[in-house]
Design a protein around this motif. Structure first.
Motif, mmCIF file in Angstrom:
data_model
loop_
_atom_site.group_PDB
_atom_site.id
_atom_site.type_symbol
_atom_site.label_atom_id
_atom_site.label_comp_id
_atom_site.label_asym_id
_atom_site.label_seq_id
_atom_site.Cartn_x
_atom_site.Cartn_y
_atom_site.Cartn_z
ATOM 1 N N VAL A 134 14.498 4.242 66.159
ATOM 2 C CA VAL A 134 14.752 3.742 64.839
ATOM 3 C C VAL A 134 15.623 4.751 64.038
ATOM 4 N N GLU A 135 16.597 4.461 63.567
ATOM 5 C CA GLU A 135 17.492 5.172 62.857
ATOM 6 C C GLU A 135 17.692 4.784 61.300
ATOM 7 N N LEU A 136 17.671 5.560 60.383
ATOM 8 C CA LEU A 136 17.498 5.384 59.055
ATOM 9 C C LEU A 136 19.065 4.989 58.759
ATOM 10 N N LEU A 137 19.318 4.268 57.769
ATOM 11 C CA LEU A 137 20.946 3.689 57.346
ATOM 12 C C LEU A 137 21.137 4.024 55.877
ATOM 13 N N GLY A 138 22.095 3.710 55.471
ATOM 14 C CA GLY A 138 22.599 3.950 53.839
ATOM 15 C C GLY A 138 21.764 3.648 53.047
ATOM 16 N N GLY A 139 20.964 2.361 53.146
ATOM 17 C CA GLY A 139 20.007 1.927 52.371
ATOM 18 C C GLY A 139 18.579 2.508 52.175
ATOM 19 N N ALA A 140 18.603 3.368 53.217
ATOM 20 C CA ALA A 140 17.159 4.021 53.286
ATOM 21 C C ALA A 140 16.766 4.682 51.907
ATOM 22 N N PRO A 141 15.498 4.769 51.780
ATOM 23 C CA PRO A 141 14.995 5.592 50.311
ATOM 24 C C PRO A 141 15.688 7.064 50.234
ATOM 25 N N GLU A 201 21.863 12.173 60.539
ATOM 26 C CA GLU A 201 21.069 11.213 61.374
ATOM 27 C C GLU A 201 19.691 11.494 61.411
ATOM 28 N N ILE A 202 18.754 10.628 60.932
ATOM 29 C CA ILE A 202 17.493 10.733 60.921
ATOM 30 C C ILE A 202 16.556 9.541 61.843
ATOM 31 N N GLU A 203 16.316 9.809 62.797
ATOM 32 C CA GLU A 203 15.722 8.930 63.984
ATOM 33 C C GLU A 203 14.380 9.360 64.437
ATOM 34 N N ARG A 204 13.667 8.416 65.004
ATOM 35 C CA ARG A 204 12.592 8.689 65.864
ATOM 36 C C ARG A 204 12.721 7.762 67.370
ATOM 37 N N LYS A 205 12.264 8.451 68.166
ATOM 38 C CA LYS A 205 12.420 7.785 69.594
ATOM 39 C C LYS A 205 10.931 7.524 70.186
ATOM 40 N N GLU A 239 10.269 12.091 51.147
ATOM 41 C CA GLU A 239 8.981 11.457 50.960
ATOM 42 C C GLU A 239 8.920 9.763 51.372
ATOM 43 N N GLY A 240 9.778 9.142 50.633
ATOM 44 C CA GLY A 240 10.222 7.862 50.893
ATOM 45 C C GLY A 240 10.676 7.312 52.426
ATOM 46 N N ARG A 241 11.483 8.327 52.645
ATOM 47 C CA ARG A 241 11.886 8.018 54.073
ATOM 48 C C ARG A 241 10.884 8.241 55.109
ATOM 49 N N THR A 242 9.874 9.164 54.939
ATOM 50 C CA THR A 242 8.791 9.399 55.722
ATOM 51 C C THR A 242 8.073 8.415 55.873
ATOM 52 N N VAL A 243 7.638 7.633 54.504
ATOM 53 C CA VAL A 243 6.648 6.678 54.670
ATOM 54 C C VAL A 243 7.370 5.300 55.257
ATOM 55 N N LEU A 244 8.408 5.071 55.011
ATOM 56 C CA LEU A 244 9.335 3.879 55.641
ATOM 57 C C LEU A 244 9.263 4.125 57.259
ATOM 58 N N LEU A 245 9.314 5.206 57.680
ATOM 59 C CA LEU A 245 9.551 5.456 59.340
ATOM 60 C C LEU A 245 8.032 5.583 59.867
ATOM 61 N N ASP A 246 7.105 5.949 59.067
ATOM 62 C CA ASP A 246 5.655 5.724 59.526
ATOM 63 C C ASP A 246 5.178 4.354 59.641
ATOM 64 N N GLU A 247 5.772 3.611 58.493
ATOM 65 C CA GLU A 247 5.397 2.327 58.443
ATOM 66 C C GLU A 247 5.849 1.389 59.819
ATOM 67 N N ASP A 276 17.542 20.518 59.040
ATOM 68 C CA ASP A 276 16.061 20.428 58.539
ATOM 69 C C ASP A 276 15.447 19.188 58.630
ATOM 70 N N GLU A 277 16.117 18.155 58.371
ATOM 71 C CA GLU A 277 15.662 16.867 58.438
ATOM 72 C C GLU A 277 16.619 16.087 59.146
ATOM 73 N N GLY A 278 16.278 15.689 60.403
ATOM 74 C CA GLY A 278 17.195 15.007 61.297
ATOM 75 C C GLY A 278 18.451 15.783 61.627
ATOM 76 N N ARG A 279 19.521 15.425 62.107
ATOM 77 C CA ARG A 279 20.747 16.056 62.667
ATOM 78 C C ARG A 279 22.129 15.777 61.925
ATOM 79 N N THR A 280 23.031 16.717 61.716
ATOM 80 C CA THR A 280 24.047 16.281 61.231
ATOM 81 C C THR A 280 25.075 15.844 62.087
ATOM 82 N N GLU A 281 25.604 14.724 62.196
ATOM 83 C CA GLU A 281 26.500 14.103 63.235
ATOM 84 C C GLU A 281 28.103 14.114 62.826
ATOM 85 N N LEU A 282 28.916 14.907 63.421
ATOM 86 C CA LEU A 282 30.411 14.863 63.378
ATOM 87 C C LEU A 282 30.864 13.940 64.168
#
Length: 206
Positions: A162-169, A8-12, A173-181, A78-84
């Motif tokens: 905002v939470e990234l889904l399966g089609g994210a980069p 789970e990679i998200e920003r609040k 680096e690509g994920r960070t750019v998307l979240l930043d924009e 390290d990047e986001g959280r692991t969700e079980l």
């Protein structure tokens, strides 16, 4: 074993009641926005009496409502959280699955788990897709009410998530750019980066 797991990679972001979610087409690869879908999510979080899991940034909850209702364990990474995830038990039992408890035993020993917070969330979700129709992220507009079950304290707030889904980069680096924009558009619409790491932390005042 859990029914499934994911990173789970998200920003609040905190927003006031007057804020209007911005259009996000053109942010990174976002080319399509779905129609908004609204659901009520009710989650009860459990922990030891001394909040051993929360202090380690681990959340355990049972959620009713929405597409992922069931039992969730969120572990820091390290990047986001692991969700079980485990499905609800027979009759929608709120007893944790034995396999879930086994994943926590090294952390809590024989300590008993008990309800510590209830969070009710009226969530409106927009799925963000790229030009090929792959879902890259979702924007959730959350109206939240929480109760600390130990102190009786109640809180209400609104946040965008905002939470990234399966089609994210597929690169960090690509994920960070998307979240930043996406973030820049949310900030321009009046959002403020949340000082709280999670709804549970906010409910407990941590």
């Amino acid at each position: 074993m859990p029914n499934h797991s994911q990173i789970e990679i998200e920003r609040k972001y905190d927003v006031d009641d007057s804020a209007v979610p911005p259009r996000l087409v053109g942010a990174g690869a976002v080319a399509i926005e779905s129609d908004p879908a609204t659901a009520e999510l009710v989650a009860v979080y459990i922990d030891t009496a001394d909040l051993a899991l929360a202090r380690d940034r681990i959340a355990v909850r049972v959620r009713h409502g929405g597409g992922d209702e069931g039992w969730h364990v969120k572990l820091p990474g390290d990047e986001g959280r692991t969700e079980l995830h485990w499905p609800l038990g027979a009759g929608d039992s709120d007893d944790p699955p034995a396999e879930l408890l086994a994943t926590l035993r090294d952390r809590i020993g024989d300590a008993r788990l008990q309800p510590i917070a209830r969070v009710t969330n009226l969530r409106t979700t927009v799925i963000l897709q790229d030009a090929a129709g792959f879902a890259v992220a979702e924007l959730c507009d959350d109206h939240v009410a929480s109760e600390n079950l130990s102190t009786g304290g109640v809180r209400q707030w609104r946040e965008w998530e905002v939470e990234l889904l399966g089609g994210a980069p597929d690169t960090r680096e690509g994920r960070t750019v998307l979240l930043d924009e996406i973030e820049q558009r949310l900030l321009d619409a009046g959002a403020v980066v949340s000082a709280s790491s999670s709804k549970l932390a906010r409910a407990l005042g941590l």
